[in-house]
Write an enzyme that holds these catalytic residues in place. Structure first.
Site, PDB file in Angstrom:
ATOM      1  N   ASN A   1       0.966  -1.066  -0.033  1.00 27.89           N
ATOM      2  CA  ASN A   1      -0.070   0.108   0.013  1.00 27.89           C
ATOM      3  C   ASN A   1       1.059   1.150  -0.009  1.00 27.89           C
ATOM      4  O   ASN A   1       1.669   1.204   0.799  1.00 27.89           O
ATOM      5  CB  ASN A   1      -0.825  -0.014   1.303  1.00 27.89           C
ATOM      6  N   GLU A   2       0.792   1.960  -1.192  1.00 27.96           N
ATOM      7  CA  GLU A   2       1.425   3.312  -1.059  1.00 27.96           C
ATOM      8  C   GLU A   2       3.123   3.065  -0.892  1.00 27.96           C
ATOM      9  O   GLU A   2       3.553   3.864  -0.177  1.00 27.96           O
ATOM     10  CB  GLU A   2       0.652   4.179  -0.174  1.00 27.96           C
TER      11      GLU A   2
ATOM     12  N   GLU B   1      -9.325   3.316  -1.857  1.00 26.84           N
ATOM     13  CA  GLU B   1      -9.802   4.171  -0.984  1.00 26.84           C
ATOM     14  C   GLU B   1     -10.480   5.251  -1.960  1.00 26.84           C
ATOM     15  O   GLU B   1      -9.847   5.517  -2.915  1.00 26.84           O
ATOM     16  CB  GLU B   1      -8.536   4.655  -0.111  1.00 26.84           C
TER      17      GLU B   1
END
Ligand SMILES: *[C@@H]1O[C@H](CO)[C@@H](O)[C@H](O)[C@H]1NC(C)=O
Ligand SMILES: *[C@@H]1O[C@H](CO)[C@@H](O)[C@H](O)[C@H]1NC(C)=O
Ligand SMILES: *[C@@H]1O[C@H](CO)[C@@H](O)[C@H](O)[C@H]1NC(C)=O
Ligand SMILES: *[C@@H]1O[C@H](CO)[C@@H](O)[C@H](O)[C@H]1NC(C)=O
Ligand SMILES: *[C@@H]1O[C@H](CO)[C@@H](O)[C@H](O)[C@H]1NC(C)=O
Ligand SMILES: *[C@@H]1O[C@H](CO)[C@@H](O)[C@H](O)[C@H]1NC(C)=O
Ligand SMILES: *[C@@H]1O[C@H](CO)[C@@H](O)[C@H](O)[C@H]1NC(C)=O
Ligand SMILES: *[C@@H]1O[C@H](CO)[C@@H](O)[C@H](O)[C@H]1NC(C)=O
Ligand SMILES: *[C@@H]1O[C@H](CO)[C@@H](O)[C@H](O)[C@H]1NC(C)=O
Length: 551
Positions: free
Chosen positions: A166-167, A272
């Protein structure tokens, strides 16, 4: 009468049983779309489901303060409390950011499965359980954490996808880290294949400039083998997108992003979404995302977030939980999302048979702005790294279980003095832009440290004092004297561990991560107004300062 009511009861039971048999359908990817087993197109109508753990708001602190995460799928009482609210929202998917494979998830996973709710499970953990974006590597400890988690969740029928990161890449200058993410996707995919799991392999990206976001998406779903196979490709690209605020429109907020992904080859969704700055949120974007305008490119998204979550830029959450954990109070955010999800009706097209097969284009070549090499690191090999550790003449022997914080500083220190002693840290360095990976760079950072300590110790004439490192190192009396230098041990143990292989669970692992130390976390506060790290803040991590990679 008696018999009849017993018969009725039996019928009711059979009905309940049949309802149980009517299990949640498998979801597969065909080309760039998702389909349920009955052939209908599947859209993620999701919500992020993770209570925020303790986070430390000091990104400049290289020795991150300890922190916690709260496994959202390990407490059946809490899941049962929340399930009616998730059902009111009308979600069919929750995203969980950190889970602990040694806990029991049966109750939550069963309850969600029975309610037709899928899960997207992120495999990384705060602190040393995720890739360090400043000094990225793909190592045995991470691979084992990932396979341990998958193994613990493989018995459930409602895991839609596992996210391998994630990221991790958050800016153009960090794109070399994508080589390690892609290697993780490759190995997780091979592992899933070996256990006959059809769960998808995902990655969730921070939003950003198309100069690096588009190549990142393409690179993660490209074919690095040169033969149009998906062995190194993700199935599901997630974009953490916070561009729509208030009563916006598709044209104003999403049309650019839509254009950037128009020709994408695998499935994509918003991992998201929401608005950061203007509460209460209207959630009208949910209808846009699940409309025929966006359905050619996107398969839905995950609203952020069910639980309260804070970032410097804004507050999130659509419920509050009473201090004793017993009751849920909803906010207007909740009502708005419920309304908008209720209004969404994405088209059931294209049909599965016309979705086509996936083509895997060749990978974008590294250049001055896109830094990731198409040459990926090897599959981390635990047995080879253990062989090395056992053969090294000086070993890192931490005096505390909580050793994560000191490994980085000792690596930095060791690499800064090794040069003067005629050695180098090349063997532990991994460079995702040149595609050059030192043989020891696939090992756990503690093994890397033993390697560096051994090099220093040998370069100093095997003087015991040179193995001390302030009491953190111990001479290994069992090391074969014939092993010679650390490099000799590394080349004999790691010679056959330089390629791609199908990962296996470490011996003795029962799907437990076996990790007992504390986890650390950092809050990364990004100034870029287009982007926001939601729950992703907790996986920003700096274990080593990265200084040693320059040595
Ligand atoms: C990228 O640049 C930022 C500041 O511009 C810096 O803080 C960061 O360390 C750099 N990252 C890498 C991987 O070089
Ligand atoms: C599980 O959640 C309930 C409801 O929040 C709480 O009362 C209980 O303490 C939790 N159990 C554990 C083991 O955390
Ligand atoms: C570098 O490669 C990327 C990905 O292929 C491309 O989008 C970009 O335009 C290239 N940059 C330069 C300076 O050539
Ligand atoms: C040391 O290295 C040799 C050669 O690679 C290997 O056969 C042996 O098993 C190693 N020793 C230990 C204790 O792992
Ligand atoms: C993280 O570090 C702790 C010790 O501080 C260790 O027990 C744990 O195994 C490590 N986890 C990973 C994934 O490396
Ligand atoms: C772990 O080490 C860090 C850094 O030395 C320290 O701040 C923290 O309190 C330790 N955590 C525990 C649980 O001992
Ligand atoms: C990778 O190699 C390139 C070219 O030698 C260098 O500029 C870069 O700093 C290296 N990156 C790391 C993380 O060592
Ligand atoms: C181990 O290394 C750390 C970090 O360099 C140092 O603070 C500590 O004093 C050393 N010794 C022991 C016994 O932990
Ligand atoms: C997982 O749960 C076990 C049992 O409660 C605990 O000992 C361990 O520290 C946890 N692991 C992590 C990484 O939080």
């Amino acid at each position: 009468m008696r018999a009849t009511s017993r018969f009725a009861a039996a019928l009711a039971l059979a009905g309940a049983f049949l309802a149980g048999v009517d299990a949640i359908q498998g979801v597969t990817r065909n080309g760039r779309y998702l389909y349920t087993a009955d052939g209908n197109r599947f859209y993620i109508k999701g919500v992020a489901y993770q209570e925020q753990g303790a986070v430390v708001a000091d990104p400049s602190n290289p020795f991150l303060e300890p922190s916690t995460f709260i496994d959202p799928l390990s407490n059946g009482t809490a899941c049962a409390r929340d399930l009616p609210y998730l059902q009111q929202l009308g979600v069919n998917t929750i995203r969980a950011y950190s889970v602990n494979s040694s806990l029991n998830h049966d109750s939550c996973m069963q309850a969600f499965s029975n309610a037709g709710i899928y899960t997207i499970i992120d495999l990384s953990l705060p602190g040393n359980g995720s890739m360090d974006r400043d000094a990225p590597s793909w190592t045995t400890n991470l691979l084992d954490l990932y396979t341990g988690t998958i193994s613990a969740f493989s018995k459930y029928d409602n895991v839609l996808a596992y996210n391998v990161g994630n990221e991790v890449v958050i800016a153009a200058n960090g794109t070399a880290a994508a080589a390690f993410v892609k290697a993780a996707a490759r190995d997780v995919k091979a592992y899933l294949g070996s256990i006959k799991s059809s769960a998808l392999v995902g990655y969730a990206s921070i939003d950003g400039d198309s100069s690096w976001l588009a190549p990142l998406a393409n690179y993660l779903s490209c074919d690095a083998s040169g033969s149009n196979t998906g062995t190194t490709a993700i199935d599901l690209f997630g974009l953490n997108n916070y561009e729509w605020c208030g009563a916006s429109t598709f044209e104003a907020s999403y049309s650019n992003t839509e254009g950037e992904f128009a020709g994408y080859n695998v499935a994509a969704y918003f991992s998201e979404f929401g608005c950061i700055t203007s509460p209460p949120r209207l959630w009208t974007e949910a209808v846009a995302l699940l409309s025929s305008e966006m359905s050619p490119v996107w398969s839905g998204g995950v609203a952020f977030s069910y639980f309260p979550a804070a970032s410097v830029q804004g507050q999130f959450g659509m419920v509050t939980i009473s201090t004793d954990g017993s009751t849920v109070t909803t906010s207007s955010d909740f009502d708005n999302l419920k309304t908008q999800y209720g209004l969404a009706s994405p088209p059931n097209s294209p049909s599965q048979s016309s979705a086509g097969t996936t083509s895997y284009p060749s990978c974008p070549q590294a250049n001055s702005t896109w830094l990731a090499s198409t040459s990926l690191p090897a599959t981390p090999n635990l047995a080879a790294c253990e062989c090395l550790e056992n053969n090294l003449s000086c070993q890192f022997t931490p005096t505390t279980n909580n050793y994560t914080a000191i490994v980085g500083s000792l690596l930095d220190y060791g690499c800064s003095i090794i040069g003067q002693a005629g050695g180098s840290c090349n063997a532990i360095s991994a460079n995702g832009s040149t595609g050059q990976y030192g043989p020891v760079s696939e090992c756990d950072p503690t093994v890397m440290l033993s390697y560096v300590m051994s090099e220093y110790y040998i370069a100093n004439g095997a003087n015991a004092q040179a193995c001390s490192f302030g009491g953190n190192g111990t001479v290994n009396s069992k090391a074969p004297s014939s092993a010679g230098s650390a490099d000799t041990a590394a080349s004999s143990c790691l010679a056959s561990a330089t390629s791609t292989s199908v990962p296996t669970l470490p011996a003795g692992s029962t799907g437990s991560s076996g990790s007992s130390g504390s986890s650390s976390s950092a809050v990364s506060v990004l100034a870029d107004a287009r982007t926001l790290v939601g729950m992703g803040v907790i996986v920003a991590v700096g274990m080593a300062s990265g200084l040693w990679t320059l040595a």
